[in-house]
Scaffold this motif. Structure first.
Motif, PDB file in Angstrom:
ATOM      1  N   ILE A  54      -2.863  13.311   6.117  1.00 30.13           N
ATOM      2  CA  ILE A  54      -2.573  12.293   5.114  1.00 30.13           C
ATOM      3  C   ILE A  54      -2.802  12.821   3.694  1.00 30.13           C
ATOM      4  O   ILE A  54      -2.782  12.045   2.734  1.00 30.13           O
ATOM      5  CB  ILE A  54      -3.396  11.009   5.331  1.00 30.13           C
ATOM      6  CG1 ILE A  54      -4.898  11.289   5.233  1.00 30.13           C
ATOM      7  CG2 ILE A  54      -3.033  10.349   6.641  1.00 30.13           C
ATOM      8  CD1 ILE A  54      -5.741  10.016   5.175  1.00 30.13           C
ATOM      9  N   ILE A 158      -7.522   0.533   0.123  1.00 32.62           N
ATOM     10  CA  ILE A 158      -6.261   1.223  -0.130  1.00 32.62           C
ATOM     11  C   ILE A 158      -5.205   0.150  -0.333  1.00 32.62           C
ATOM     12  O   ILE A 158      -4.941  -0.648   0.562  1.00 32.62           O
ATOM     13  CB  ILE A 158      -5.855   2.148   1.046  1.00 32.62           C
ATOM     14  CG1 ILE A 158      -6.861   3.292   1.202  1.00 32.62           C
ATOM     15  CG2 ILE A 158      -4.440   2.687   0.835  1.00 32.62           C
ATOM     16  CD1 ILE A 158      -6.913   4.258   0.042  1.00 32.62           C
ATOM     17  N   GLN A 159      -4.643   0.102  -1.526  1.00 31.38           N
ATOM     18  CA  GLN A 159      -3.686  -0.935  -1.894  1.00 31.38           C
ATOM     19  C   GLN A 159      -4.311  -2.300  -1.593  1.00 31.38           C
ATOM     20  O   GLN A 159      -5.339  -2.654  -2.178  1.00 31.38           O
ATOM     21  CB  GLN A 159      -2.352  -0.723  -1.190  1.00 31.38           C
ATOM     22  CG  GLN A 159      -1.165  -1.365  -1.898  1.00 31.38           C
ATOM     23  CD  GLN A 159       0.164  -0.993  -1.262  1.00 31.38           C
ATOM     24  OE1 GLN A 159       0.256  -0.586  -0.110  1.00 31.38           O
ATOM     25  NE2 GLN A 159       1.231  -1.145  -2.042  1.00 31.38           N
ATOM     26  N   ILE A 182      -9.555   9.214   6.114  1.00 31.41           N
ATOM     27  CA  ILE A 182      -9.508   8.397   4.904  1.00 31.41           C
ATOM     28  C   ILE A 182     -10.882   8.245   4.261  1.00 31.41           C
ATOM     29  O   ILE A 182     -11.013   7.844   3.111  1.00 31.41           O
ATOM     30  CB  ILE A 182      -8.917   7.000   5.220  1.00 31.41           C
ATOM     31  CG1 ILE A 182      -8.577   6.241   3.932  1.00 31.41           C
ATOM     32  CG2 ILE A 182      -9.852   6.191   6.086  1.00 31.41           C
ATOM     33  CD1 ILE A 182      -7.563   6.899   3.058  1.00 31.41           C
ATOM     34  N   ARG A 196      -1.013   2.866   6.528  1.00 31.93           N
ATOM     35  CA  ARG A 196      -0.328   2.505   5.281  1.00 31.93           C
ATOM     36  C   ARG A 196       0.056   3.764   4.491  1.00 31.93           C
ATOM     37  O   ARG A 196       1.174   3.857   3.965  1.00 31.93           O
ATOM     38  CB  ARG A 196      -1.234   1.602   4.446  1.00 31.93           C
ATOM     39  CG  ARG A 196      -0.676   1.251   3.058  1.00 31.93           C
ATOM     40  CD  ARG A 196       0.569   0.389   3.136  1.00 31.93           C
ATOM     41  NE  ARG A 196       0.334  -0.844   3.847  1.00 31.93           N
ATOM     42  CZ  ARG A 196      -0.221  -1.946   3.306  1.00 31.93           C
ATOM     43  NH1 ARG A 196      -0.592  -1.945   2.036  1.00 31.93           N
ATOM     44  NH2 ARG A 196      -0.379  -3.037   4.039  1.00 31.93           N
ATOM     45  N   ILE A 197      -0.845   4.714   4.403  1.00 28.04           N
ATOM     46  CA  ILE A 197      -0.560   5.945   3.651  1.00 28.04           C
ATOM     47  C   ILE A 197       0.608   6.702   4.275  1.00 28.04           C
ATOM     48  O   ILE A 197       1.506   7.190   3.578  1.00 28.04           O
ATOM     49  CB  ILE A 197      -1.814   6.840   3.579  1.00 28.04           C
ATOM     50  CG1 ILE A 197      -2.890   6.167   2.715  1.00 28.04           C
ATOM     51  CG2 ILE A 197      -1.470   8.221   3.012  1.00 28.04           C
ATOM     52  CD1 ILE A 197      -4.217   6.872   2.732  1.00 28.04           C
ATOM     53  N   LYS A 198       0.622   6.783   5.590  1.00 31.44           N
ATOM     54  CA  LYS A 198       1.716   7.474   6.263  1.00 31.44           C
ATOM     55  C   LYS A 198       3.046   6.751   6.043  1.00 31.44           C
ATOM     56  O   LYS A 198       4.092   7.388   5.883  1.00 31.44           O
ATOM     57  CB  LYS A 198       1.420   7.590   7.762  1.00 31.44           C
ATOM     58  CG  LYS A 198       0.299   8.578   8.082  1.00 31.44           C
ATOM     59  CD  LYS A 198       0.064   8.678   9.581  1.00 31.44           C
ATOM     60  CE  LYS A 198      -0.990   9.726   9.907  1.00 31.44           C
ATOM     61  NZ  LYS A 198      -1.248   9.837  11.371  1.00 31.44           N
ATOM     62  N   ARG A 201       4.202   7.356   2.426  1.00 27.07           N
ATOM     63  CA  ARG A 201       4.585   8.764   2.275  1.00 27.07           C
ATOM     64  C   ARG A 201       5.968   9.006   2.854  1.00 27.07           C
ATOM     65  O   ARG A 201       6.769   9.774   2.303  1.00 27.07           O
ATOM     66  CB  ARG A 201       3.556   9.677   2.951  1.00 27.07           C
ATOM     67  CG  ARG A 201       3.840  11.165   2.745  1.00 27.07           C
ATOM     68  CD  ARG A 201       2.820  12.026   3.449  1.00 27.07           C
ATOM     69  NE  ARG A 201       2.801  11.799   4.885  1.00 27.07           N
ATOM     70  CZ  ARG A 201       1.946  12.377   5.729  1.00 27.07           C
ATOM     71  NH1 ARG A 201       1.020  13.200   5.266  1.00 27.07           N
ATOM     72  NH2 ARG A 201       2.005  12.127   7.014  1.00 27.07           N
ATOM     73  N   SER A 206       3.716   6.346  -3.075  1.00 28.34           N
ATOM     74  CA  SER A 206       2.279   6.593  -3.098  1.00 28.34           C
ATOM     75  C   SER A 206       1.519   5.283  -3.258  1.00 28.34           C
ATOM     76  O   SER A 206       2.088   4.253  -3.638  1.00 28.34           O
ATOM     77  CB  SER A 206       1.914   7.541  -4.247  1.00 28.34           C
ATOM     78  OG  SER A 206       2.237   6.953  -5.498  1.00 28.34           O
ATOM     79  N   PRO A 302      -2.007   4.781  -7.957  1.00 27.40           N
ATOM     80  CA  PRO A 302      -1.128   5.535  -7.048  1.00 27.40           C
ATOM     81  C   PRO A 302      -0.781   6.890  -7.660  1.00 27.40           C
ATOM     82  O   PRO A 302      -0.652   7.019  -8.889  1.00 27.40           O
ATOM     83  CB  PRO A 302       0.124   4.649  -6.936  1.00 27.40           C
ATOM     84  CG  PRO A 302      -0.330   3.292  -7.343  1.00 27.40           C
ATOM     85  CD  PRO A 302      -1.402   3.499  -8.363  1.00 27.40           C
ATOM     86  N   ASP A 329      -0.418  14.550  -2.794  1.00 31.19           N
ATOM     87  CA  ASP A 329      -1.038  13.512  -1.979  1.00 31.19           C
ATOM     88  C   ASP A 329      -0.301  12.187  -2.183  1.00 31.19           C
ATOM     89  O   ASP A 329      -0.024  11.801  -3.321  1.00 31.19           O
ATOM     90  CB  ASP A 329      -2.497  13.324  -2.387  1.00 31.19           C
ATOM     91  CG  ASP A 329      -3.354  14.542  -2.111  1.00 31.19           C
ATOM     92  OD1 ASP A 329      -3.736  14.721  -0.944  1.00 31.19           O
ATOM     93  OD2 ASP A 329      -3.633  15.308  -3.055  1.00 31.19           O
ATOM     94  N   CYS A 331      -1.809   9.603  -1.472  1.00 29.23           N
ATOM     95  CA  CYS A 331      -2.967   8.820  -1.893  1.00 29.23           C
ATOM     96  C   CYS A 331      -4.094   9.808  -2.187  1.00 29.23           C
ATOM     97  O   CYS A 331      -4.445  10.623  -1.335  1.00 29.23           O
ATOM     98  CB  CYS A 331      -3.390   7.841  -0.799  1.00 29.23           C
ATOM     99  SG  CYS A 331      -4.839   6.844  -1.214  1.00 29.23           S
TER     100      CYS A 331
END
Length: 364
Positions: A54, A158-159, A182, A196-198, A201, A206, A302, A329, A331
């Motif tokens: 990630i 995250i968000q 994470i 969520r990050i994946k 991405r 971001s 972000p 990244d 994130c």
């Protein structure tokens, strides 16, 4: 100087993202502190790229080289210089950025200030500069640990995905923070954050979030009145990090919703010491530590560079478009955790030394 930080325990970082290397010079470190390159490497490994699926896939070992200031495994009291060489930099990915400004990045402001900029990887504006901070922070953490001080940073949001406050009441174990990529100590929330990050991405986008840092073992008395208040220096340290947009200590902005009668930390004597019943002050009152746990939150935006076509302008002021390139990244928060810890340690060591120099009350 703008590339230096601290008064008694000072660091100066140097180097660019796509140059030969990056590093730091530490001045004011006490002599005879046992420290090895391996101990410093542990912290750098937590910050390095390519450590999970990630973060940025840039492959850098980030092996630290100690150039000076440590002899036979101990600090000598002289300046400590450390170097990390860049290996996997691909400057060609940034050729288009030579004439176009990346939205929400430092390209335009660096050009406006200096009239010249290193467009490859962002130069000094790249988060790769923080390698020097983490290397120096490893030594600062070792000094503080000798006095029983623990520093733990971790991701709380995250968000719009946030760990429940009920799960964050206790000082988290390092193993719980490091259990997932994470670095959120609440497993169920961590899984959602990673998902969520994946997802963003995969869309070339971001997300940002919040990191909390907790410090225990700091005695009452650290910090200076007025300009060098402890929370002010912590705020400066955190807001000097790339991608940071907010800092709050203790109750922070949430405290504005309370009345004074609800917010005040009442004093009591507990185990023979003056303590506070609650800790909405975050361990700092009047700019000086009160002996309670210090805690604060840092907000990260972000990542500015995204793999989507965006409108921008070029150096001549012409409207154009730009597609982000390079390895970035989606994130920044997982790799920012050790950086937050490092900066907290640097502030606290510096204030500890200042207190000892003025009043002689605390020694390592």
């Amino acid at each position: 100087m703008p590339n230096s930080f601290g008064k008694n325990f000072t660091i100066s970082t140097w180097g660019e993202s796509h140059g030969a290397g990056v590093g730091v010079v530490i001045d004011g470190c006490p002599p005879n502190l046992p420290i090895t390159a391996d101990e410093i490497q542990v912290e750098l490994d937590r910050r390095r790229p390519g450590q999970s699926d990630i973060v940025t896939p840039r492959k850098e070992e980030d092996r630290v080289e100690i150039i000076s200031g440590i002899f036979e495994g101990k600090t000598t009291g002289t300046p400590i210089a450390m170097l990390v060489r860049n290996a996997d930099h691909r400057s060609s990915a940034y050729s288009e950025m030579k004439d176009k400004f990346r939205p929400s990045h430092a390209d335009f402001t660096y050009q406006s200030k200096f009239g010249i900029r290193d467009h490859a990887g962002g130069g000094r504006s790249s988060a790769r500069e923080t390698i020097g901070r983490v290397a120096a922070g490893a030594i600062a953490k070792k000094i503080l640990a000798s006095a029983g001080v623990e520093i733990r940073a971790f991701v709380t949001r995250i968000q719009d995905i946030a760990a429940p406050e009920s799960a964050l009441e206790n000082f988290p174990a390092a193993a719980d923070v490091e259990a997932t990529a994470i670095r959120c100590p609440h497993g169920e929330t961590a899984a959602k954050m990673i998902e969520r990050i994946k997802a963003v991405r995969s869309e070339g986008d971001s997300v940002g979030g919040v990191i909390r840092c907790r410090v225990r073992g700091i005695p009452a008395g650290l910090g200076e009145p007025v300009f060098d208040r402890l929370e002010a220096d912590l705020g400066k340290a955190m807001l000097s990090l790339p991608a940071t947009k907010g800092f709050e200590v203790g109750s922070g902005f949430g405290g504005t919703l309370l009345k004074g009668s609800e917010h005040n930390d009442l004093f009591e004597v507990r185990d023979g010491k003056t303590r506070t019943v609650t800790n909405r002050s975050g361990g700092i009152q009047g700019g000086i530590s009160n002996g309670e746990e210090i805690f604060f939150n840092v907000a990260f935006k972000p990542t500015a560079t995204i793999l989507q076509l965006q409108k921008t302008v070029d150096v001549q002021g012409n409207a154009t478009e730009l597609m982000g390139k390079g390895r970035h990244d989606a994130c920044v928060l997982p790799r920012a955790v050790p950086i937050v810890e490092a900066m907290a340690a640097l502030v606290l060591v510096d204030h500890w030394m200042r207190q000892n120099a003025q009043n002689g009350t605390f020694r390592f």
